[in-house]
Design a protein around this motif. Sequence first.
Motif, PDB file in Angstrom:
ATOM      1  N   THR A  16       2.411  14.682 105.114  1.00 18.92           N
ATOM      2  CA  THR A  16       3.477  14.178 105.966  1.00 18.92           C
ATOM      3  C   THR A  16       3.038  12.827 106.515  1.00 18.92           C
ATOM      4  OG1 THR A  16       2.548  15.242 107.888  1.00 18.92           O
ATOM      5  CG2 THR A  16       4.171  16.497 106.648  1.00 18.92           C
ATOM      6  N   VAL A  17       3.985  11.893 106.516  1.00 16.25           N
ATOM      7  CA  VAL A  17       3.666  10.539 106.948  1.00 16.25           C
ATOM      8  C   VAL A  17       4.493  10.237 108.186  1.00 16.25           C
ATOM      9  CG1 VAL A  17       3.645   8.110 106.268  1.00 16.25           C
ATOM     10  CG2 VAL A  17       3.318   9.885 104.537  1.00 16.25           C
ATOM     11  N   THR A  18       3.870   9.681 109.194  1.00 16.15           N
ATOM     12  CA  THR A  18       4.614   9.274 110.377  1.00 16.15           C
ATOM     13  C   THR A  18       4.348   7.794 110.630  1.00 16.15           C
ATOM     14  OG1 THR A  18       2.769   9.968 111.765  1.00 16.15           O
ATOM     15  CG2 THR A  18       4.547  11.547 111.488  1.00 16.15           C
ATOM     16  N   VAL A  19       5.256   7.165 111.353  1.00 14.18           N
ATOM     17  CA  VAL A  19       5.098   5.752 111.668  1.00 14.18           C
ATOM     18  C   VAL A  19       4.715   5.664 113.142  1.00 14.18           C
ATOM     19  CG1 VAL A  19       6.235   3.516 111.764  1.00 14.18           C
ATOM     20  CG2 VAL A  19       6.775   5.115 109.918  1.00 14.18           C
ATOM     21  N   SER A  20       3.650   4.934 113.426  1.00 16.53           N
ATOM     22  CA  SER A  20       3.174   4.823 114.807  1.00 16.53           C
ATOM     23  C   SER A  20       4.236   4.211 115.698  1.00 16.53           C
ATOM     24  CB  SER A  20       1.929   3.938 114.850  1.00 16.53           C
ATOM     25  OG  SER A  20       1.624   3.630 116.191  1.00 16.53           O
ATOM     26  N   ARG A  21       4.440   4.829 116.873  1.00 19.50           N
ATOM     27  CA  ARG A  21       5.395   4.210 117.787  1.00 19.50           C
ATOM     28  C   ARG A  21       4.752   3.072 118.559  1.00 19.50           C
ATOM     29  NH1 ARG A  21       6.002   9.395 121.902  1.00 19.50           N
ATOM     30  NH2 ARG A  21       4.192   8.905 123.178  1.00 19.50           N
ATOM     31  N   LEU A  22       3.437   2.916 118.419  1.00 18.69           N
ATOM     32  CA  LEU A  22       2.755   1.799 119.075  1.00 18.69           C
ATOM     33  C   LEU A  22       2.866   0.518 118.255  1.00 18.69           C
ATOM     34  CD1 LEU A  22      -0.496   3.717 120.049  1.00 18.69           C
ATOM     35  CD2 LEU A  22       1.508   3.278 121.487  1.00 18.69           C
ATOM     36  N   GLY A  23       3.170   0.670 116.954  1.00 20.43           N
ATOM     37  CA  GLY A  23       3.359  -0.484 116.085  1.00 20.43           C
ATOM     38  C   GLY A  23       2.166  -1.416 116.125  1.00 20.43           C
TER      39      GLY A  23
ATOM     40  N   LEU B 207       1.209   5.488 109.699  1.00 18.86           N
ATOM     41  CA  LEU B 207       1.260   4.057 109.394  1.00 18.86           C
ATOM     42  C   LEU B 207       1.328   3.303 110.705  1.00 18.86           C
ATOM     43  CD1 LEU B 207       3.768   3.384 106.488  1.00 18.86           C
ATOM     44  CD2 LEU B 207       1.340   3.956 106.395  1.00 18.86           C
ATOM     45  N   GLY B 208       0.326   2.455 110.946  1.00 14.27           N
ATOM     46  CA  GLY B 208       0.296   1.748 112.219  1.00 14.27           C
ATOM     47  C   GLY B 208       0.091   0.272 112.022  1.00 14.27           C
ATOM     48  N   GLY B 209      -0.215  -0.428 113.091  1.00 15.30           N
ATOM     49  CA  GLY B 209      -0.446  -1.861 113.044  1.00 15.30           C
ATOM     50  C   GLY B 209       0.761  -2.578 112.460  1.00 15.30           C
ATOM     51  N   ALA B 210       0.500  -3.729 111.845  1.00 15.42           N
ATOM     52  CA  ALA B 210       1.590  -4.533 111.316  1.00 15.42           C
ATOM     53  C   ALA B 210       2.359  -3.796 110.216  1.00 15.42           C
ATOM     54  CB  ALA B 210       1.031  -5.859 110.781  1.00 15.42           C
ATOM     55  N   LEU B 211       1.672  -2.838 109.542  1.00 22.79           N
ATOM     56  CA  LEU B 211       2.333  -2.083 108.465  1.00 22.79           C
ATOM     57  C   LEU B 211       3.563  -1.344 108.949  1.00 22.79           C
ATOM     58  CD1 LEU B 211       0.050  -0.041 106.075  1.00 22.79           C
ATOM     59  CD2 LEU B 211       1.519  -1.985 105.570  1.00 22.79           C
ATOM     60  N   SER B 212       3.536  -0.937 110.230  1.00 20.87           N
ATOM     61  CA  SER B 212       4.654  -0.122 110.719  1.00 20.87           C
ATOM     62  C   SER B 212       5.972  -0.900 110.650  1.00 20.87           C
ATOM     63  CB  SER B 212       4.367   0.374 112.140  1.00 20.87           C
ATOM     64  OG  SER B 212       4.078  -0.718 112.990  1.00 20.87           O
ATOM     65  N   ARG B 213       5.887  -2.244 110.713  1.00 19.68           N
ATOM     66  CA  ARG B 213       7.130  -3.036 110.622  1.00 19.68           C
ATOM     67  C   ARG B 213       7.747  -2.947 109.242  1.00 19.68           C
ATOM     68  NH1 ARG B 213       5.610  -8.905 112.670  1.00 19.68           N
ATOM     69  NH2 ARG B 213       7.818  -9.293 112.229  1.00 19.68           N
ATOM     70  N   LEU B 214       6.921  -2.675 108.233  1.00 16.79           N
ATOM     71  CA  LEU B 214       7.433  -2.632 106.857  1.00 16.79           C
ATOM     72  C   LEU B 214       7.756  -1.210 106.409  1.00 16.79           C
ATOM     73  CD1 LEU B 214       4.918  -5.185 105.289  1.00 16.79           C
ATOM     74  CD2 LEU B 214       7.289  -5.616 105.972  1.00 16.79           C
ATOM     75  N   ALA B 215       7.572  -0.266 107.321  1.00 12.15           N
ATOM     76  CA  ALA B 215       7.712   1.145 106.952  1.00 12.15           C
ATOM     77  C   ALA B 215       9.030   1.490 106.248  1.00 12.15           C
ATOM     78  CB  ALA B 215       7.509   2.033 108.183  1.00 12.15           C
ATOM     79  N   PRO B 216      10.170   0.952 106.704  1.00 13.85           N
ATOM     80  CA  PRO B 216      11.425   1.379 106.055  1.00 13.85           C
ATOM     81  C   PRO B 216      11.427   1.136 104.551  1.00 13.85           C
ATOM     82  CG  PRO B 216      11.883   0.088 108.043  1.00 13.85           C
ATOM     83  CD  PRO B 216      10.402   0.031 107.819  1.00 13.85           C
ATOM     84  N   TRP B 217      10.724   0.093 104.104  1.00 16.65           N
ATOM     85  CA  TRP B 217      10.764  -0.242 102.665  1.00 16.65           C
ATOM     86  C   TRP B 217       9.567   0.298 101.904  1.00 16.65           C
ATOM     87  CZ3 TRP B 217      11.478  -3.761 106.699  1.00 16.65           C
ATOM     88  CH2 TRP B 217      12.823  -3.940 107.033  1.00 16.65           C
ATOM     89  N   LEU B 218       8.490   0.601 102.640  1.00 18.90           N
ATOM     90  CA  LEU B 218       7.304   1.164 101.977  1.00 18.90           C
ATOM     91  C   LEU B 218       7.409   2.676 101.815  1.00 18.90           C
ATOM     92  CD1 LEU B 218       4.484  -0.623 104.041  1.00 18.90           C
ATOM     93  CD2 LEU B 218       5.094  -1.126 101.651  1.00 18.90           C
ATOM     94  N   LEU B 219       8.012   3.326 102.808  1.00 18.18           N
ATOM     95  CA  LEU B 219       7.906   4.778 102.889  1.00 18.18           C
ATOM     96  C   LEU B 219       8.460   5.561 101.705  1.00 18.18           C
ATOM     97  CD1 LEU B 219       8.409   5.975 106.568  1.00 18.18           C
ATOM     98  CD2 LEU B 219       6.419   6.247 105.097  1.00 18.18           C
ATOM     99  N   PRO B 220       9.665   5.214 101.192  1.00 16.24           N
ATOM    100  CA  PRO B 220      10.199   6.085 100.125  1.00 16.24           C
ATOM    101  C   PRO B 220       9.241   6.213  98.936  1.00 16.24           C
ATOM    102  CG  PRO B 220      11.921   4.646 100.986  1.00 16.24           C
ATOM    103  CD  PRO B 220      10.630   4.179 101.604  1.00 16.24           C
ATOM    104  N   SER B 221       8.721   5.091  98.426  1.00 17.52           N
ATOM    105  CA  SER B 221       7.841   5.193  97.259  1.00 17.52           C
ATOM    106  C   SER B 221       6.484   5.761  97.647  1.00 17.52           C
ATOM    107  CB  SER B 221       7.693   3.827  96.577  1.00 17.52           C
ATOM    108  OG  SER B 221       7.276   2.847  97.512  1.00 17.52           O
TER     109      SER B 221
END
Lengths: 408, 408
Positions: A373-380, A340-354
């Motif tokens: 497996t899902v990872t969140v981009s550290r580049l955001g 998950l990258g781009g602006a989506l990465s900011r919402l990851a905490p609430w998107l990821l569980p579902s």
Amino acid sequence: MTTELPGNGGFGDPAFLPNTQQGIRRRNLSLVLQAITAHGPLSRAAVASRIGLTRAAVSTLVDELIRADLLIELGPERPGTVGRPGSALTVGERGPVGIGAEIGVDHLAVCAVDLHGKVRARASLESDNRGRPPEPVLKELARLVREVTTASRSAGLRPAGLAVAVPGLVARDSHTVVRAPNLGWSELDLGPYLLDGLPLSVDNEANLGALAELWIGGDPAPQDFVHVSAEIGIGAAVVVGGRLLRGTHGFAGELGHMPVRPEGPACPCGGRGCLEQYAGEEAVLRAAGLPYGEGGIGLLAARAENGDAQVRRALRAAGSALGIALSGAVNLLDPQTVVLGGALSRLAPWLLPSLERELARRTADPARPKGGTVTVSRLGSEGPLLGAAHSVVRAVLDDPASVAGAQR
Amino acid sequence: MTTELPGNGGFGDPAFLPNTQQGIRRRNLSLVLQAITAHGPLSRAAVASRIGLTRAAVSTLVDELIRADLLIELGPERPGTVGRPGSALTVGERGPVGIGAEIGVDHLAVCAVDLHGKVRARASLESDNRGRPPEPVLKELARLVREVTTASRSAGLRPAGLAVAVPGLVARDSHTVVRAPNLGWSELDLGPYLLDGLPLSVDNEANLGALAELWIGGDPAPQDFVHVSAEIGIGAAVVVGGRLLRGTHGFAGELGHMPVRPEGPACPCGGRGCLEQYAGEEAVLRAAGLPYGEGGIGLLAARAENGDAQVRRALRAAGSALGIALSGAVNLLDPQTVVLGGALSRLAPWLLPSLERELARRTADPARPKGGTVTVSRLGSEGPLLGAAHSVVRAVLDDPASVAGAQR
């Protein structure tokens, strides 16, 4: 200097150099330069042993790279050791930079990245670009580009090319934005606005975000992944074997139009129930009871952070829809990971569980390793802009002879 | 001879030969042999001018290929012309053959294909393999393989390898069927049953069907496509840039588990509303009011041909579901074309209208070329079997030195 890199539809495509003597020399220049950027400072002898060429061949190549201002000598090293002291080589603080630019729906940004991968200059502007005619937007962008190239030149750097990330479909091997619905642009050639002496490349922001992930996002970086990013639309990019999959027309990665519920709401694309109708910014804001306008993703993140139940519910539902669409992609492609990258990465905490729950149940066949497996981009949200600048840097590293001064 | 081709997880992967003198000689042997199979009969001089090597180098390579029984001389050609007459070279009627085998849910088949691409021997057996324990099935298959190899040897041919198509997931670089739900097999190593002196490779039937399409299915063959096949399950394979996309675990192409309706019927995979629940053989037979058992697809085709309204309705619905799932794949991958192959090709007349309608409406953005042209494989249900045999033939053409007699 030409205004295009040869045969390049995005600087991210490695140059395919012919098997002629010229081609071999250019490939060897690249090997030397890449060894030194990755492992330097190195002596000529150390370079020779790393890349398997003779010391004499390496010396000739190094001299050429020094003349082209791509390498500098740090002076004799280890003067006390036996034999003629080797001079350590490194990439100088001067030399080429890649200029990256991003046209976002609510901002413009430009940066310069040097061969070390360091950001050396940067300029940005908040501006609501939705529905604005292209001309003023591209004039503002051209002004930011000039600001950054001027700053780079003042620091002794040489801009080697400009790559632009746009939130839309770009035709292969062209500067033409076929369709950027959130900007309201279509069939627009950016060349007339941005060609100003620098080689230009235009690419989809999700593609450039994925390339950034591949080049600077991880250690080790995944080589097979689906990269999902979003601003208003939802874009994705597929990387297979370390190469971006562009598609026959250059339109691969349209995850936003994967059908989630085939009889769902009509989508401007002509389909129904596309992912964007559930997880696009507009749909999520509506479900969250928030107005559609500026700063949508920032607003959603802030409200979710504060515990707003309706916003969190909306993000959970969006995560489920993303999980359903991604389970299709994972079943089809069997990637190492989803990023998950781009602006989506900011919402990851609430998107990821579902998202992860849907993905696991739809890809976790007992006899099959869980593909999702899902990872969140550290580049955001910096990914696409950095990917753009790095695509120019990679083109220089892949073919140093292509930049002015090293040409024969 | 070893019992494995080196580093080969399916004969379809081209051998990557090292850049050593040996590696270069082996690659050049391949260039000579491929020039002659594609354009022969050719003289040594004609081969030399086609592949850009000297006449002397070609002569040495040709002698080696003749000694290995891969080429024969047709005798002096054009005796009336000036200069020393050249002798025309061709691939003999004797020489290596690839043995392909297919384990279907209702049949077993084996064939031998020579370097010309001609089927030289074949054996098959109708048998309902659903839920049968692997041992008797694989013993029958081994018997058919012996029949075909014996017939080949009697005709002076040399079997070069055996490739087996199975309707299930196969672990990368292995002989292990991870899961073949329609056979009821899981975690089964086919090696002990089928390794009998011949190099063995095992691959998913959809992968081999797609490779057949790439190698012998069209003129010109598409290089970027999604190949959909079905027997009971629905399999797919993705070809990008002329290469099969295998996925991280070798499980790419699981189109059958793309979610069509996320809250739809439960699927044995753990998901809900997967494509197989709408377009798999069992689901279609149920919708058509027909019993689930032997000869399902043949029965559906026969009834549809006769105008059975319920069967046609069931196939229309299956076509819609296929179109929805494929629109996801097309949006993600932007392929040149979608190919319906395997047993599905027999049902194409009744599936295609609704399939193409869904695909068009979900991928036909006005500003975007319609990504979804659909073609029906002319190889039909023979695709996977021919793909298996041709994968061995391709391995010989890619590295002639790998077959007995040409080794040094």
